[in-house]
Design an enzyme around this catalytic site. Structure first.
Site: not given
Ligand SMILES: *Cc1c(COP(=O)(O)O)cnc(C)c1O
Length: 400
Positions: A94, A116, A382
């Site tokens: 992010k 948010e 992610s």
């Molecule tokens: C917020 C988050 C997601 C989901 O958000 P996307 O916009 O779908 O990527 C996925 N993995 C992690 C680690 C997150 O913090």
């Protein structure tokens, strides 16, 4: 060809095929237009690009590595690779779009960032960006998520952000969006809403995607350098869809490479027990844009659930909605149980504790590897799982 894709989508009104757009109150139209204009003039300038490039390298620690999972691949078959966004500063992908959004805010002369947050990852990333740029920061978060993800609340406060609880409805991500949007409407001139995913009214789905493209650009090059070929498959979890768009965007032209978006089927596919928007949703309008959406009988956003707070959203990015209809990306679902199993498998076989969100993509990759022992799969990992460890052990215990 890829460049054509990015010129074509979204169109000038912010549509990805039938999805997207900007369904917003009239008093916001001017502001959205200003953000859109600023995005096109400022973010394409040499100064902006070189500043963002320098931040990514010296502050965020990019490029993040691509890693081959030896023991996991040995056990499950196939060849499993991870793009290590868990190693991006602040522990998830992010920060890629938050630094971009905050840099744009600075160039536009904004004083305050509002957003948010679900699991708290977007809030932490934005509070990080606000501290870096010296901007004020106000984060809205569902009360239920605040209890579940308490360390992230503390982290945001340490970073100097104000955390505002959303106390209505299910008190999770959707309510946090409502609450943050309300606060933004009160002062859209000196504040800017920094959306946490490829969702919301135009131009946000495009901006967030573009700031996340760095993930795919790096990963494709790194994978080619490591193996001399492209991955057979790329997998990413989909909440709003930003980490998935980030990695998919680099493989749009690679017909031989299958793309998989993984959403949560939670406890079951019964109403209220999951957030499998692509699997069971219908087109609708939520938070200012059109997309696949889980709806109740009245056409309102339905209650959703996932063990991963960052995935429990009843809508999904408009670009994903289009890519589903085009058949360009396959959308699959993974249950809480499969997610928790994958969380422990990756921890114990590779020494990497994934975020519960990312563990959905890992779970999918394990199934893919089992069914395709000759093939390679690249997972967008992610985020890291530190935020989830107490919750997982308290709720599920340690594996025997
Ligand atoms: C917020 C988050 C997601 C989901 O958000 P996307 O916009 O779908 O990527 C996925 N993995 C992690 C680690 C997150 O913090």
């Amino acid at each position: 060809m890829a460049e054509n894709y990015f010129k074509k989508y979204p169109d000038t009104k912010g549509f990805f095929g039938a999805y997207g757009g900007a369904f917003i109150p009239p008093q916001l139209e001017d502001e959205m237009q200003k953000i859109n204009d600023a995005y096109f003039s400022i973010s394409k300038s040499h100064k902006f690009i070189s500043e963002l490039r320098s931040i990514r390298k010296h502050y965020q620690g990019r490029p993040t590595p691509v890693y081959y999972c030896n023991r996991l691949s040995e056990k499950y078959g196939g060849r499993i690779y991870l793009k290590r966004e868990d190693l991006n500063h602040s522990g998830a992908h992010k920060l890629n779009h938050c630094m971009g959004e905050a840099l744009l805010a600075k160039y536009m002369g904004k004083k305050k960032l509002i957003a948010e947050t679900g699991a708290g990852q977007h809030g932490v990333a934005l509070a990080t960006a606000a501290a870096y740029f010296g901007l004020e920061c106000e984060i809205h978060m569902g009360e239920v998520d605040m209890a579940k993800e308490h360390p992230n609340v503390v982290r945001m406060e340490i970073l100097g952000a104000k955390v505002v609880p959303a106390t209505h409805g299910l008190k999770t991500l959707k309510e946090a969006v409502d609450s943050a949007f309300g606060a933004y409407l009160e002062d859209p001139i000196t504040t800017i809403y920094c959306i946490g995913s490829v969702v919301g009214p135009h131009p946000f789905p495009m901006m967030v995607r573009d700031f996340q493209r760095v993930v795919g650009i790096e990963a494709r090059d790194q994978f080619m350098e490591m193996t001399g070929e492209l991955p057979d498959a790329v997998s990413a979890c989909v909440g709003g869809g930003s980490n998935a768009m980030g990695i998919f965007s680099a493989f749009m032209d690679d017909e031989e490479c299958s793309l998989y978006g993984v959403e949560p089927s939670g406890r079951s596919l019964d109403p209220g027990e999951h957030a499998a928007t692509m699997t069971l949703g219908k087109p609708g309008i939520i938070h200012g844009f059109k997309c696949y959406m889980l709806q109740d009988d009245q056409g309102e956003p339905a209650p959703v659930y996932s063990v991963a707070s960052g995935l429990d959203y009843p809508g999904v990015g408009p670009e994903h909605s289009m890519l589903k209809d085009l058949g360009k990306v396959h959308y699959e679902h993974v249950s809480d149980k499969e997610c928790i199993d994958a969380f422990y498998e990756l921890s114990r076989l590779e020494g990497i504790i994934p975020a519960l969100e990312s563990a959905h993509a890992v779970a999918h990759a394990l199934k893919y590897a089992k069914n395709n022992p000759q093939k390679s799969i690249l997972v967008n990992l992610s985020g890291r799982g530190d935020k989830d460890i107490d919750f997982v052990v308290d709720t599920y215990g340690l594996p025997s």
